[in-house]
Scaffold this motif. Structure first.
Motif, PDB file in Angstrom:
ATOM      1  N   LEU A  22       0.852  -1.187   0.000  1.00  0.00           N
ATOM      2  CA  LEU A  22       0.000   0.000   0.000  1.00  0.00           C
ATOM      3  C   LEU A  22       0.888   1.238   0.000  1.00  0.00           C
ATOM      4  O   LEU A  22       2.014   1.197   0.509  1.00  0.00           O
ATOM      5  N   GLU A  23       0.368   2.317  -0.502  1.00  0.00           N
ATOM      6  CA  GLU A  23       1.069   3.582  -0.425  1.00  0.00           C
ATOM      7  C   GLU A  23       1.158   4.008   1.041  1.00  0.00           C
ATOM      8  O   GLU A  23       0.307   3.646   1.851  1.00  0.00           O
ATOM      9  N   ALA A  24       2.194   4.763   1.371  1.00  0.00           N
ATOM     10  CA  ALA A  24       2.434   5.177   2.758  1.00  0.00           C
ATOM     11  C   ALA A  24       1.219   5.871   3.355  1.00  0.00           C
ATOM     12  O   ALA A  24       0.896   5.672   4.535  1.00  0.00           O
ATOM     13  N   GLU A  25       0.509   6.660   2.560  1.00  0.00           N
ATOM     14  CA  GLU A  25      -0.670   7.374   3.063  1.00  0.00           C
ATOM     15  C   GLU A  25      -1.758   6.401   3.501  1.00  0.00           C
ATOM     16  O   GLU A  25      -2.440   6.635   4.501  1.00  0.00           O
ATOM     17  N   PHE A  26      -1.923   5.323   2.748  1.00  0.00           N
ATOM     18  CA  PHE A  26      -2.925   4.324   3.125  1.00  0.00           C
ATOM     19  C   PHE A  26      -2.489   3.558   4.369  1.00  0.00           C
ATOM     20  O   PHE A  26      -3.322   3.257   5.231  1.00  0.00           O
ATOM     21  N   TRP A  27      -1.198   3.231   4.483  1.00  0.00           N
ATOM     22  CA  TRP A  27      -0.727   2.574   5.706  1.00  0.00           C
ATOM     23  C   TRP A  27      -0.977   3.456   6.916  1.00  0.00           C
ATOM     24  O   TRP A  27      -1.438   2.977   7.961  1.00  0.00           O
ATOM     25  N   ARG A  28      -0.670   4.751   6.803  1.00  0.00           N
ATOM     26  CA  ARG A  28      -0.889   5.661   7.935  1.00  0.00           C
ATOM     27  C   ARG A  28      -2.364   5.723   8.312  1.00  0.00           C
ATOM     28  O   ARG A  28      -2.726   5.646   9.488  1.00  0.00           O
ATOM     29  N   ALA A  29      -3.223   5.860   7.319  1.00  0.00           N
ATOM     30  CA  ALA A  29      -4.655   5.944   7.587  1.00  0.00           C
ATOM     31  C   ALA A  29      -5.188   4.633   8.167  1.00  0.00           C
ATOM     32  O   ALA A  29      -5.999   4.641   9.098  1.00  0.00           O
ATOM     33  N   PHE A  30      -4.722   3.512   7.644  1.00  0.00           N
ATOM     34  CA  PHE A  30      -5.156   2.197   8.119  1.00  0.00           C
ATOM     35  C   PHE A  30      -4.745   1.999   9.577  1.00  0.00           C
ATOM     36  O   PHE A  30      -5.543   1.561  10.409  1.00  0.00           O
ATOM     37  N   ARG A  31      -3.515   2.368   9.892  1.00  0.00           N
ATOM     38  CA  ARG A  31      -3.047   2.266  11.289  1.00  0.00           C
ATOM     39  C   ARG A  31      -3.852   3.185  12.207  1.00  0.00           C
ATOM     40  O   ARG A  31      -4.167   2.820  13.345  1.00  0.00           O
TER      41      ARG A  31
END
Length: 77
Positions: A22-31
């Motif tokens: 996943l793109e870093a933005e999606f990882w941050r949002a998912f976390r």
């Protein structure tokens, strides 16, 4: 948006290891979603995995989940 390449991370879904990119933005949002719900990332990913159809990959299912949560939060504001 940073425009970087997707980042691959390992998750454990019901005892089985898998990798998701996943793109870093999606990882941050998912976390952030998992933390806000007091849940582990693996637990939330396993729930998304169980609910997705066979035509949708796990990475796509997580992106749609994050987008849906973002939309719901925008409506609530």
């Amino acid at each position: 948006m940073s425009g970087g390449r997707p980042e691959k991370h390992s998750l454990t879904l019901r005892g089985h290891r898998t990798s998701v990119s996943l793109e870093a933005e999606f990882w941050r949002a998912f976390r952030a979603i998992a933390a806000a719900e007091g849940r582990g990332l693996n637990d939330l990913a396993a729930e998304i995995d169980a609910a997705r159809g066979p035509e949708r990959g796990l990475a796509s299912a997580i992106r749609v989940f994050v987008l849906d949560r973002h939309r719901a939060a925008s409506v609530a504001d």
